[in-house]
Design a protein around this motif. Structure first.
Motif, short mmCIF file in Angstrom:
data_model
loop_
_atom_site.label_atom_id
_atom_site.label_comp_id
_atom_site.label_asym_id
_atom_site.label_seq_id
_atom_site.Cartn_x
_atom_site.Cartn_y
_atom_site.Cartn_z
N UNK A 293 -61.14 -1.78 -77.07
CA UNK A 293 -62.43 -2.24 -76.55
C UNK A 293 -62.30 -2.34 -75.03
N UNK A 294 -62.88 -1.41 -74.33
CA UNK A 294 -62.75 -1.32 -72.87
C UNK A 294 -63.86 -2.13 -72.20
N UNK A 295 -63.48 -2.94 -71.21
CA UNK A 295 -64.46 -3.66 -70.41
C UNK A 295 -64.96 -4.96 -71.00
N UNK A 296 -64.23 -5.57 -71.91
CA UNK A 296 -64.63 -6.87 -72.47
C UNK A 296 -64.27 -7.96 -71.46
N UNK A 297 -65.25 -8.73 -70.97
CA UNK A 297 -64.95 -9.84 -70.06
C UNK A 297 -64.25 -10.98 -70.83
N UNK A 298 -63.18 -11.52 -70.24
CA UNK A 298 -62.39 -12.58 -70.87
C UNK A 298 -62.12 -13.66 -69.83
N UNK A 299 -62.22 -14.92 -70.27
CA UNK A 299 -61.90 -16.05 -69.40
C UNK A 299 -60.89 -16.95 -70.10
N UNK A 300 -59.87 -17.37 -69.36
CA UNK A 300 -58.88 -18.33 -69.84
C UNK A 300 -59.25 -19.70 -69.30
N UNK A 301 -59.36 -20.69 -70.20
CA UNK A 301 -59.72 -22.06 -69.85
C UNK A 301 -58.64 -23.04 -70.25
N UNK A 302 -58.60 -24.17 -69.57
CA UNK A 302 -57.82 -25.31 -70.04
C UNK A 302 -58.60 -25.94 -71.18
N UNK B 204 -52.61 -9.17 -66.85
CA UNK B 204 -52.51 -10.20 -65.82
C UNK B 204 -53.70 -11.13 -65.94
N UNK B 205 -53.55 -12.17 -66.74
CA UNK B 205 -54.62 -13.14 -66.96
C UNK B 205 -54.05 -14.53 -66.74
N UNK B 206 -54.17 -14.99 -65.53
CA UNK B 206 -53.68 -16.33 -65.22
C UNK B 206 -52.29 -16.34 -64.64
N UNK B 207 -51.76 -17.52 -64.44
CA UNK B 207 -50.47 -17.68 -63.76
C UNK B 207 -49.29 -17.24 -64.61
N UNK B 208 -48.14 -17.12 -63.93
CA UNK B 208 -46.88 -16.76 -64.60
C UNK B 208 -46.44 -17.84 -65.57
N UNK B 209 -46.78 -19.08 -65.26
CA UNK B 209 -46.34 -20.20 -66.09
C UNK B 209 -47.47 -21.22 -66.20
N UNK B 210 -47.59 -21.78 -67.39
CA UNK B 210 -48.55 -22.84 -67.66
C UNK B 210 -47.82 -23.97 -68.37
N UNK B 211 -48.23 -25.21 -68.14
CA UNK B 211 -47.60 -26.31 -68.87
C UNK B 211 -47.97 -26.26 -70.35
N UNK B 212 -47.11 -26.80 -71.21
CA UNK B 212 -47.45 -26.87 -72.63
C UNK B 212 -48.79 -27.60 -72.81
N UNK B 213 -49.55 -27.17 -73.80
CA UNK B 213 -50.82 -27.82 -74.08
C UNK B 213 -51.80 -26.86 -74.72
N UNK B 214 -53.04 -27.32 -74.83
CA UNK B 214 -54.11 -26.53 -75.45
C UNK B 214 -54.83 -25.70 -74.40
N UNK B 215 -55.18 -24.47 -74.80
CA UNK B 215 -55.91 -23.56 -73.93
C UNK B 215 -56.95 -22.82 -74.76
N UNK B 216 -57.83 -22.12 -74.09
CA UNK B 216 -58.92 -21.41 -74.75
C UNK B 216 -59.15 -20.07 -74.08
#
Length: 105
Positions: free
Chosen positions: A17-26, A45-57
């Motif tokens: 599926x080409x061109x699907x917009x995606x957003x990463x949220x806390x 490449x979606x977001x930082x190299x490292x994220x703290x443990x926890x819930x994301x969306x």
């Protein structure tokens, strides 16, 4: 490489599926990154190299991608938990009237 990556496969056609917009949220709703799937249906490449443990969306704007074609889900939202420093890949298998996901590698 980002801590979180994704790809979207159009299961109705068996193609990326080409061109699907995606957003990463806390979990609190703050946007961390946005992108669109490439010619292979991936966002490496979606977001930082490292994220703290926890819930994301991850929110996939499937309505924009389907456009005027009949579809049932205008937005697919996947909540998930990062448990550590390992890379997390969250694929989306998509058709106009169904979707599924899993923890990828």
């Amino acid at each position: 490489m980002s801590h979180v990556t994704t790809h979207v496969l159009d299961t109705a056609t068996g193609r990326p599926a080409v061109g699907v917009p995606v957003t990463l949220f806390t979990a609190e709703g703050s946007a961390l990154a946005t992108g669109s799937t490439d010619a292979d249906g991936r966002i490496a490449s979606l977001g930082p190299d490292a994220l703290p443990p926890g819930r994301y969306r991850l929110c996939f704007d499937t309505g924009t991608w389907f456009g005027e074609a009949p579809h049932f889900f205008p937005l697919v939202t996947i909540d998930f938990v990062l448990g550590g420093t390992a890379h997390h890949h969250v694929p989306l298998l998509l058709s106009p009237f169904a979707f599924s996901t899993y923890r990828g590698s």
